[in-house]
Enzyme design. Structure first.
Site, PDB file in Angstrom:
ATOM      1  N   LYS A  52      45.363  29.908  18.960  1.00  0.00           N
ATOM      2  CA  LYS A  52      44.320  29.259  19.760  1.00  0.00           C
ATOM      3  C   LYS A  52      43.113  30.178  19.891  1.00  0.00           C
ATOM      4  O   LYS A  52      41.966  29.748  19.780  1.00  0.00           O
ATOM      5  CB  LYS A  52      44.883  28.859  21.140  1.00  0.00           C
ATOM      6  CG  LYS A  52      45.850  27.694  21.033  1.00  0.00           C
ATOM      7  CD  LYS A  52      46.709  27.468  22.250  1.00  0.00           C
ATOM      8  CE  LYS A  52      47.765  26.394  21.923  1.00  0.00           C
ATOM      9  NZ  LYS A  52      48.727  26.151  22.998  1.00  0.00           N
ATOM     10  N   GLN A  96      50.160  27.989  28.865  1.00  0.00           N
ATOM     11  CA  GLN A  96      51.088  27.810  27.749  1.00  0.00           C
ATOM     12  C   GLN A  96      52.497  27.469  28.263  1.00  0.00           C
ATOM     13  O   GLN A  96      53.044  28.183  29.101  1.00  0.00           O
ATOM     14  CB  GLN A  96      51.124  29.096  26.906  1.00  0.00           C
ATOM     15  CG  GLN A  96      51.939  28.995  25.642  1.00  0.00           C
ATOM     16  CD  GLN A  96      51.354  28.002  24.634  1.00  0.00           C
ATOM     17  OE1 GLN A  96      50.167  27.980  24.375  1.00  0.00           O
ATOM     18  NE2 GLN A  96      52.213  27.160  24.069  1.00  0.00           N
ATOM     19  N   ASP A 119      44.572  20.273  27.801  1.00  0.00           N
ATOM     20  CA  ASP A 119      45.866  19.905  27.218  1.00  0.00           C
ATOM     21  C   ASP A 119      46.190  18.434  27.481  1.00  0.00           C
ATOM     22  O   ASP A 119      47.082  17.862  26.855  1.00  0.00           O
ATOM     23  CB  ASP A 119      46.980  20.773  27.832  1.00  0.00           C
ATOM     24  CG  ASP A 119      47.518  21.800  26.841  1.00  0.00           C
ATOM     25  OD1 ASP A 119      47.284  21.630  25.640  1.00  0.00           O
ATOM     26  OD2 ASP A 119      48.174  22.752  27.296  1.00  0.00           O
TER      27      ASP A 119
END
Ligand code: NDP
Length: 294
Positions: A52, A96, A119
């Site tokens: 990322k 995460q 997300d």
């Protein structure tokens, strides 16, 4: 059989994002910025976070990395999210997953400002997705749609069978495919589904997202079906230097002559997820910059 390669699609997405990012920076004088929080030492999570960061750098995005110890308390994590929510120079926030035991994932996700939830896991974004309002959409299913569009795969009236009902893949995938305009007829299967083989056999489009290596076999696939393999599984392989190889949920070699199109693993849906994360981060930056000028 047509091979649906994610690389081809993600290259096109990145090319487009590069142009849009330059325009954004020229207009606003700052770059879209993503904050990524990693708790603990899970090797797969560390590798995702690294990818990322690499993607952010390649596009000229700002990135902030927060690496927290495995024993980080919920309070410390919530405080960090709160700080990032209030920081006007941060446009996207990502925690995460999975989080180490003892941390409440739902609570942490809910603590993220839904306008920075790139997300697409926040209940506000999930709810908006379900009723067809603009929102941040979970990156993997969004990437699948981008692939279907790129390869001009029609979903209207088709029977799409999704195997897997997770909040991050299966459920949002179903919500996207049943929207007006997509118009698929969707069946979701899970571990308690009876007659799975018979159901999958009726699919025009199979979306395998279960995390079971090579589970989808030729007897489950209708001739001419389109197969999207979301699964990424490590299987032991002593012939490889690292001792394992990656395979999907679909037995690619066995089904490739039955289906009309299929995504490979690796090199299929996987690369799309990060491309969509970058797309969502730019979208967040555009929306937040627009609010500031109101
Ligand atoms: P989860 O483990 O959260 O969900 C798996 C789902 O599959 C569950 O709904 C489970 O059913 C169902 N399932 C498991 N076994 C069976 C079975 N034998 N028959 C039918 N259904 C079954 O996984 P995720 O959704 O997070 O991920 C799925 C796969 O996709 C994994 O391989 C993961 O690595 C991959 N992935 C890939 C991404 C990418 O970037 N390409 C991103 C995210 C995930 P039940 O609910 O009943 O337990």
């Amino acid at each position: 059989m047509q091979l649906l390669t994610g690389k081809e699609v993600s290259d096109a997405v990145f090319e487009d994002l590069e142009k849009q990012t330059s325009q954004f920076i020229a207009k606003h004088g700052f770059a879209p910025t993503l904050a990524v929080i990693l708790v603990g030492n899970d090797p797969a999570s560390q590798s995702y976070v690294k990818s990322k960061k690499k993607a952010c750098i390649s596009l000229g995005f700002g990135h902030r990395d927060y690496e927290l110890a495995e024993d980080t308390t919920q309070e410390v994590l919530l405080d960090l999210v709160k700080e990032l929510n209030a920081d006007a120079t941060v446009h996207g926030i990502l925690v995460q997953l999975p989080l180490p035991k003892g941390l409440d994932e739902n609570l942490i996700i809910e603590s993220i400002d839904s306008k920075k939830d790139v997300d697409g896991f926040h209940p506000i974004n999930v709810g908006k997705l379900l009723i067809g309002l603009p929102c941040f959409v979970s990156c993997t299913p969004k990437g699948v749609l981008e692939m279907l569009d790129f390869y001009h795969i029609e979903t209207k009236g088709k029977h799409a069978v999704i195997i897997g009902r997770s909040n991050i893949v299966g459920k949002p995938m179903a919500a996207l495919l049943i929207q007006k305009g997509r118009d698929a007829t969707v069946t979701i299967c899970h571990s308690k589904t009876e007659n799975l083989k018979e159901i999958v056999n009726t699919a025009d489009i199979i979306i395998a997202a279960m995390g079971k290596p090579l589970f989808i076999t030729p007897d489950m696939v209708k001739k001419g079906a389109i197969i999207i393999d979301v699964g990424i599984n490590r299987v032991e392989d002593p012939t490889r230097k690292r001792g394992y190889r990656l395979v999907g949920d679909v037995d690619f070699e066995q089904v490739k002559d039955i289906c009309s199109a299929i995504t490979p693993v690796p090199g299929g849906v996987g690369v799309m997820t990060i491309a969509m994360l970058m797309k969502n981060t730019l979208q967040a930056a555009i929306q937040l910059a627009h609010e500031d000028t109101k």
